[in-house]
Write a protein that holds these residues in place. Structure first.
Motif, mmCIF file in Angstrom:
data_model
loop_
_atom_site.group_PDB
_atom_site.id
_atom_site.type_symbol
_atom_site.label_atom_id
_atom_site.label_comp_id
_atom_site.label_asym_id
_atom_site.label_seq_id
_atom_site.Cartn_x
_atom_site.Cartn_y
_atom_site.Cartn_z
ATOM 1 N N ARG A 66 6.011 2.269 0.294
ATOM 2 C CA ARG A 66 5.474 2.972 1.456
ATOM 3 C C ARG A 66 4.430 4.005 1.042
ATOM 4 N NH1 ARG A 66 7.047 7.828 3.312
ATOM 5 N NH2 ARG A 66 9.138 7.729 2.393
ATOM 6 N N VAL A 67 4.747 4.787 0.036
ATOM 7 C CA VAL A 67 3.834 5.846 -0.406
ATOM 8 C C VAL A 67 2.563 5.249 -1.004
ATOM 9 C CG1 VAL A 67 3.550 7.744 -2.044
ATOM 10 C CG2 VAL A 67 5.681 7.521 -0.748
ATOM 11 N N LEU A 68 2.702 4.221 -1.826
ATOM 12 C CA LEU A 68 1.527 3.628 -2.466
ATOM 13 C C LEU A 68 0.606 2.983 -1.435
ATOM 14 C CD1 LEU A 68 -0.094 2.828 -4.946
ATOM 15 C CD2 LEU A 68 1.369 0.806 -5.191
ATOM 16 N N MET A 69 1.145 2.213 -0.505
ATOM 17 C CA MET A 69 0.308 1.556 0.494
ATOM 18 C C MET A 69 -0.362 2.575 1.418
ATOM 19 S SD MET A 69 0.287 -1.544 -0.341
ATOM 20 C CE MET A 69 -0.696 -2.093 1.053
ATOM 21 N N THR A 70 0.358 3.644 1.755
ATOM 22 C CA THR A 70 -0.252 4.709 2.553
ATOM 23 C C THR A 70 -1.395 5.358 1.789
ATOM 24 O OG1 THR A 70 1.848 5.167 3.680
ATOM 25 C CG2 THR A 70 0.180 6.900 3.728
ATOM 26 N N GLY A 91 -1.283 -0.431 5.203
ATOM 27 C CA GLY A 91 -0.904 0.936 4.842
ATOM 28 C C GLY A 91 -0.831 1.849 6.043
ATOM 29 N N GLY A 92 -1.790 1.699 6.971
ATOM 30 C CA GLY A 92 -1.787 2.527 8.171
ATOM 31 C C GLY A 92 -0.589 2.249 9.055
ATOM 32 N N LEU A 93 -0.222 0.970 9.190
ATOM 33 C CA LEU A 93 0.942 0.609 9.996
ATOM 34 C C LEU A 93 2.222 1.171 9.387
ATOM 35 C CD1 LEU A 93 2.045 -0.979 12.413
ATOM 36 C CD2 LEU A 93 2.200 -2.988 10.916
ATOM 37 N N CYS A 108 3.134 -2.404 -6.013
ATOM 38 C CA CYS A 108 4.280 -1.586 -5.618
ATOM 39 C C CYS A 108 5.416 -1.701 -6.626
ATOM 40 C CB CYS A 108 4.763 -1.995 -4.230
ATOM 41 S SG CYS A 108 3.556 -1.713 -2.905
ATOM 42 N N VAL A 109 5.644 -2.912 -7.123
ATOM 43 C CA VAL A 109 6.682 -3.124 -8.137
ATOM 44 C C VAL A 109 6.342 -2.363 -9.410
ATOM 45 C CG1 VAL A 109 7.762 -4.857 -9.631
ATOM 46 C CG2 VAL A 109 7.392 -5.356 -7.203
ATOM 47 N N ARG A 110 5.084 -2.432 -9.836
ATOM 48 C CA ARG A 110 4.657 -1.737 -11.055
ATOM 49 C C ARG A 110 4.829 -0.240 -10.922
ATOM 50 N NH1 ARG A 110 -1.588 -1.810 -13.014
ATOM 51 N NH2 ARG A 110 -1.746 -0.781 -10.977
ATOM 52 N N HIS A 164 6.613 5.099 9.683
ATOM 53 C CA HIS A 164 7.423 6.135 9.023
ATOM 54 C C HIS A 164 7.353 7.454 9.789
ATOM 55 C CE1 HIS A 164 9.378 8.461 5.914
ATOM 56 N NE2 HIS A 164 8.336 9.260 5.858
ATOM 57 N N ARG A 165 6.156 7.828 10.225
ATOM 58 C CA ARG A 165 6.016 9.080 10.982
ATOM 59 C C ARG A 165 6.815 9.014 12.289
ATOM 60 N NH1 ARG A 165 1.693 12.653 9.741
ATOM 61 N NH2 ARG A 165 1.346 13.125 11.943
ATOM 62 N N PHE A 166 6.834 7.853 12.923
ATOM 63 C CA PHE A 166 7.601 7.695 14.158
ATOM 64 C C PHE A 166 9.102 7.830 13.877
ATOM 65 C CE2 PHE A 166 9.916 4.942 17.146
ATOM 66 C CZ PHE A 166 9.543 5.531 18.352
#
Length: 335
Positions: free
Chosen positions: A81-85, A306-308, A62-64, A313-315
């Motif tokens: 958030r975007v990368l893990m998703t 990633g799912g969590l 994520c840092v990279r 975020h959607r909530f």
């Protein structure tokens, strides 16, 4: 989605599922259920190492990526958030949908165009394949003929020199690359390849020489952490192997993602881990079972995290649109 489109997508998915099924059969043939159940936590204290290095590896990713996206002004929290998703979606959905979502769906969140995001994704993949390839060549084939070993050494040398030229001379590569592609046949594939390569070069140019070297250092650190996940997991279950075993396993397992298979490289991953560890003295049955266990850990931990993050975020933004409907609206081609 029309029935004809759904049918075409099913036709594309089925071969990958069959390939995964074949590799699972090939990896576990002759291995009994009692041998699978024999896997034990021999030294539970190493759980801390598995957890710690997993957290470190993906935090550093994520840092990279945040650094690659620096020109867009995207914050670390958004990039993470975007990368893990994206990684979670890649593990459970076909056609690398996670990467497509990162490029298109989350472009407004990142404040960047799809082309800019694509350039960072390409650079990310190039760095990872380069580092993983180096680890694999450095740790594989102790019994290979000398000529093959020398050939591998030459390939590594060429790759290192090529990457250094690519990263340190990015500001001067655009014109030569355009001239090279101008001499190639004019077709859609060549045009796309030129476009994507120039996007990656432009991202490197914006990073500057110091920034590019830092990205390379970050990539090595990420894969050291990834290798340490395997090393600590091997100590956790008391598996017998030599010092190079975990490193060939992590590199070969991740290169197996390049083979066509189901999402998450199910089957090919287990086969690669078993093959790598067996070449370093681990019995076949424990090596196969370990491959299954470490793959399950990575899939559950990364997909779960990633799912969590995705659901939270959607909530928060009150997005109740079904995910499959969002996927149906994604473009069919990369920019």
């Amino acid at each position: 989605m029309s029935s004809s489109t759904g049918g075409r997508n099913l036709v594309k998915v089925v071969p990958g599922l069959l390939i995964s099924a074949f590799f699972l059969w090939y990896t576990f043939k002759g291995i009994s259920f009692s041998q699978i159940r024999a896997l034990r936590l021999a030294h539970p204290v190493w759980i801390l190492g598995v957890l710690g290095f997993t957290l470190a590896s993906y935090t550093l990713r994520c840092v990279r990526w945040t650094r690659m996206m620096r020109s867009t002004g995207a914050r670390f929290t958004v990039c993470a958030r975007v990368l893990m998703t994206s990684l979670a979606a890649n593990n459970i959905l076909p056609f690398r949908i996670g990467d497509v979502m990162r490029i298109f769906t989350y472009a407004p969140d990142l404040g960047a165009s799809p082309s800019v995001i694509l350039s960072t994704v390409i650079l990310e993949k190039l760095l990872d394949v380069f580092v993983v390839g180096l680890i694999f060549i450095a740790t594989m084939g102790r019994d290979l003929p000398v000529k093959i070993r020398h050939g591998a050494d030459i390939a590594v040398l060429i790759s290192v020199v090529g990457l250094l030229i690519f990263m340190l001379g990015a500001a001067h590569l655009e014109a030569p690359l355009r001239r090279i592609f101008a001499k190639l046949p004019a077709n859609k594939f060549v045009q796309k390849l030129e476009h994507w390569l120039l996007l990656a070069v432009d991202t490197l140019r914006q990073q500057g020489i110091a920034g590019n070297l830092f990205l390379l250092l970050q990539s090595f650190t990420i894969w050291i952490c990834e290798g340490m996940i395997f090393l600590t997991a091997i100590h956790l279950v008391g598996l017998s192997t030599d010092v190079l075993g975990p490193w060939e396993a992590v590199s070969f397992a991740n290169l197996s993602y390049m083979l066509p298979s189901s999402p998450g490289a199910i089957g090919t991953f287990e086969w690669a881990v078993k093959s790598a560890l067996a070449s370093h003295g681990t019995p076949h049955a424990p090596a196969a079972v370990f491959g299954l266990a470490i793959h399950a850990w990575l899939l559950v931990s990364i997909t779960g995290a990633g799912g969590l993050i995705f659901l939270i975020h959607r909530f928060k933004i009150h997005n109740h649109k079904p995910l499959l409907e969002e996927i149906e609206t994604l473009p069919t081609e990369l920019p």
